[in-house]
Scaffold this motif. Structure first.
Motif, PDB file in Angstrom:
ATOM      1  N   GLU A 271     -11.929  25.799  18.358  1.00 13.03           N
ATOM      2  CA  GLU A 271     -11.976  25.325  19.739  1.00 13.03           C
ATOM      3  C   GLU A 271     -12.831  26.247  20.605  1.00 13.03           C
ATOM      4  O   GLU A 271     -13.652  25.788  21.408  1.00 13.03           O
ATOM      5  CB  GLU A 271     -10.558  25.241  20.303  1.00 13.03           C
ATOM      6  N   THR A 387      -9.725  24.231  29.045  1.00 15.02           N
ATOM      7  CA  THR A 387      -9.080  23.104  28.367  1.00 15.02           C
ATOM      8  C   THR A 387      -9.742  21.786  28.745  1.00 15.02           C
ATOM      9  O   THR A 387      -9.996  20.922  27.890  1.00 15.02           O
ATOM     10  CB  THR A 387      -7.581  23.068  28.707  1.00 15.02           C
ATOM     11  N   GLN A 388     -10.041  21.633  30.026  1.00 11.05           N
ATOM     12  CA  GLN A 388     -10.692  20.397  30.478  1.00 11.05           C
ATOM     13  C   GLN A 388     -12.105  20.282  29.906  1.00 11.05           C
ATOM     14  O   GLN A 388     -12.537  19.196  29.514  1.00 11.05           O
ATOM     15  CB  GLN A 388     -10.734  20.374  32.005  1.00 11.05           C
ATOM     16  N   LYS A 391     -12.020  19.211  26.262  1.00 14.80           N
ATOM     17  CA  LYS A 391     -11.789  17.770  26.159  1.00 14.80           C
ATOM     18  C   LYS A 391     -13.081  17.008  26.434  1.00 14.80           C
ATOM     19  O   LYS A 391     -13.402  16.020  25.742  1.00 14.80           O
ATOM     20  CB  LYS A 391     -10.699  17.339  27.142  1.00 14.80           C
ATOM     21  N   TYR A 394     -15.332  17.116  23.387  1.00 15.54           N
ATOM     22  CA  TYR A 394     -14.875  16.201  22.342  1.00 15.54           C
ATOM     23  C   TYR A 394     -15.160  14.743  22.702  1.00 15.54           C
ATOM     24  O   TYR A 394     -15.497  13.927  21.838  1.00 15.54           O
ATOM     25  CB  TYR A 394     -13.390  16.395  22.080  1.00 15.54           C
ATOM     26  N   GLU A 395     -15.009  14.407  23.981  1.00 17.79           N
ATOM     27  CA  GLU A 395     -15.261  13.027  24.392  1.00 17.79           C
ATOM     28  C   GLU A 395     -16.747  12.681  24.296  1.00 17.79           C
ATOM     29  O   GLU A 395     -17.112  11.542  24.016  1.00 17.79           O
ATOM     30  CB  GLU A 395     -14.744  12.804  25.814  1.00 17.79           C
ATOM     31  N   TYR A 399     -14.199  13.799  18.743  1.00 24.47           N
ATOM     32  CA  TYR A 399     -13.066  14.701  18.517  1.00 24.47           C
ATOM     33  C   TYR A 399     -13.150  15.314  17.122  1.00 24.47           C
ATOM     34  O   TYR A 399     -13.418  14.631  16.139  1.00 24.47           O
ATOM     35  CB  TYR A 399     -11.746  13.958  18.685  1.00 24.47           C
ATOM     36  N   SER A 504     -10.596   7.670  21.881  1.00 25.68           N
ATOM     37  CA  SER A 504      -9.751   8.292  22.905  1.00 25.68           C
ATOM     38  C   SER A 504      -8.317   8.493  22.448  1.00 25.68           C
ATOM     39  O   SER A 504      -7.411   8.571  23.255  1.00 25.68           O
ATOM     40  CB  SER A 504      -9.767   7.439  24.180  1.00 25.68           C
ATOM     41  N   PRO A 506      -6.772  11.143  20.340  1.00 26.86           N
ATOM     42  CA  PRO A 506      -6.684  12.364  19.541  1.00 26.86           C
ATOM     43  C   PRO A 506      -5.320  12.561  18.904  1.00 26.86           C
ATOM     44  O   PRO A 506      -5.209  13.169  17.840  1.00 26.86           O
ATOM     45  CB  PRO A 506      -7.002  13.474  20.541  1.00 26.86           C
TER      46      PRO A 506
END
Length: 537
Positions: A271, A387-388, A391, A394-395, A399, A504, A506
């Motif tokens: 990550e 964290t945002q 995301k 990944y979007e 993912y 969408s 995960p």
């Protein structure tokens, strides 16, 4: 004795490869380890190694104090030396110590040098005269101390990776750093200063070097929150925190945040790599108006790491390559590309190791810590959290859900039998076709060199019969690698399940990956039958 033999053999091997060895020389660094069972400490071992080389007329740049491991490969490159030695056992238990070797290219040794050095050690098992008398080197003109110089120019070099000095100076984020009883405190403070940050707060219980690693079982941030347990008293710190945790010799880094939700978030190595890779590429792109230059841009990752960089590369147009596990492979490949005129922006391995700048051809927790702080500060100006942003990555790129752990086994024969069973699953020289409800679509065995996805069934990546490593690809897109550790009695597994951009769900991916891992553990590892102890943290 063993250290003397290592140094004897290494010196003789360098003499054979570098006729001008006595003009250039080597650099030697060390961490703060000390244990009665080892018969000394890292500094003493470093001085003994220096004595061996100086007794043969070879100049030695011996650091006068503890340093992070990245300083050694950096010094090799900066001073154009022939080799480097770092006396450290990294994140191993306190009773261990180690001897890490770098070649003249600034990267860890690989074949054929590893085999050549081993053979040279076997041929030089008699201690040379005065090899034990480390006191004699203090009066030698061949002994040099690079500490002050390197402690200055290293930070000058990494600050060239600083993209937002104004934002850094104005950052209101609170950073807390722990070196987990290792060497990192002073150097992370200096890195923050070089980037224009206020120094991070220090965890007092873990700030100073402590060979006993008194607050942790292992000095290894890979073990998770258990290694950072002294930080969890929020009344001590207050506010939103970003925890920068380093390993003993500070060339790994982990990030732990306390967001407004009230729960800690510990980023996995994959990550954090997604965040750093995205950030470094975004900064590069913002500095280059001629986008044709992207054809010379590379990012690298070890084969057991997430393929998130590959997904970013495919969409953005730069190159991605994978190497064998370990930064010795990543560093050497990066050097090859650099010598070809390419730019290697970022390299990583999932075991929280990051090369954010090519000034060090190894993982470097010092530069990774401050560049992560810069990323977090930049996002804060846009009211975003790490964290945002993860995301959002990944979007945009798909993912990439990963899961990794290990089993402990002190019986090499049981480990060997485990892997041989997989190679002879339904008869001789056959591999599993299924695992639980999952169907295997590809097998790659980097111990034997087999890869059924290649026309000739031969693996492209280098193979090694001395270690165990098998990768299974499944029809659902999952991939899992089982391998042995090179330094510890562990059998590790790494798994990943990817979805194309726009997926969408995960949580569904996580459930699918959990089921796959459960099947691998049950059918392939058979932990009870093989006497395997699962990871405790």
């Amino acid at each position: 004795n063993r250290l003397i033999f290592f140094s004897n053999g290494f010196c003789r091997y360098l003499e054979k490869n570098f006729p001008d060895l006595k003009k250039g020389g080597v650099v030697i660094g060390y961490d703060a380890r000390s244990h009665p069972q080892s018969g000394g400490n890292s500094k003493r071992f470093a001085r003994l190694a220096a004595t061996v080389f100086i007794s043969q007329g070879v100049p030695v740049h011996l650091f006068s104090s503890i340093t992070p491991t990245p300083f050694v490969p950096y010094t090799v490159s900066h001073l154009k030396l022939h080799a480097g030695i770092m006396v450290t056992a990294s994140h191993n238990p306190k009773q261990d110590n180690g001897y890490k070797v770098y070649w003249s290219n600034g990267a860890q040794i690989i074949s054929p040098h590893d085999k050549g050095i081993s053979q040279s050690i076997e041929e030089n098992l008699e201690p040379w005269p005065k090899a034990w008398d480390a006191v004699l080197i203090d009066s030698s003109s061949l002994l040099k101390d690079p500490y002050n110089d390197i402690n200055k120019v290293y930070f000058e070099d990494i600050q060239r990776s600083c993209f937002h000095r104004t934002i850094n100076k104005e950052s209101k984020l609170k950073f807390v750093h722990t070196s987990v009883h290792g060497v990192g405190h002073e150097f992370v403070q200096s890195a923050f200063k070089a980037f224009g940050f206020a120094p991070p707060l220090a965890v007092p219980e873990q700030k100073d070097p402590d060979p006993e690693f008194s607050t942790v079982k292992y000095p290894n941030p890979e073990e998770g929150k258990g290694v950072l347990n002294v930080i969890f008293d929020l009344t001590k710190w207050g506010g939103v925190l970003f925890i920068l945790g380093g390993v003993n010799e500070f060339y790994r880094i982990c990030i732990l945040i306390f967001p407004s939700s009230g729960e800690w978030k510990l980023f996995s190595g994959n990550e954090l790599a997604a965040l750093l890779g995205w950030w470094i590429f975004t900064c590069w792109k913002g500095q280059h108006t001629d986008q044709s230059a992207i054809k010379n841009i590379y990012m690298l990752a070890s084969t057991v790491s997430s393929k998130i960089l590959q997904a970013i590369a495919l969409k953005e147009g730069f190159h991605f390559e994978e190497t064998l596990t370990g930064f010795k492979w990543l560093g050497n490949r990066a050097k090859q590309l650099i010598d070809q005129g390419k730019t290697v922006l970022f390299s990583f391995e999932e075991a929280i190791g990051y090369m954010c700048s090519s000034v060090v051809l190894d993982k470097d927790g010092v530069s990774a810590a401050v560049i992560t702080a810069e990323l977090a500060s930049y996002l804060a100006t846009r009211n975003l959290t790490l964290t945002q942003q993860l995301k959002a990555i990944y979007e945009e790129y798909g993912y990439h859900i990963t899961k990794a752990s290990y089993f402990i086994c002190h019986d090499p024969e049981k480990i060997k039998n485990l892997f041989e069973r997989l190679r002879n699953y339904d008869g001789k020289n056959t591999y599993p076709k299924t695992c639980g409800r999952f169907t295997v679509s590809r097998i790659r065995d980097l111990t034997t060199g087999y890869d059924d996805n290649q026309p000739d069934k031969k693996a492209v990546l280098p193979t090694s019969k001395s270690s165990q490593m098998i990768t299974f690809t499944f029809t659902n897109g999952g991939i899992a690698t089982m391998r042995t550790s090179g330094t510890e009695p562990k059998v590790k597994y790494y798994s990943e399940l990817c979805a194309p951009p726009g997926n969408s769900n995960p949580e569904q991916l996580k459930k699918e990956l959990d089921d796959l891992v459960d099947a691998i553990v049950k059918d392939f590892f058979e932990p009870e039958k093989n006497g395997l102890t699962p990871q405790s943290s």
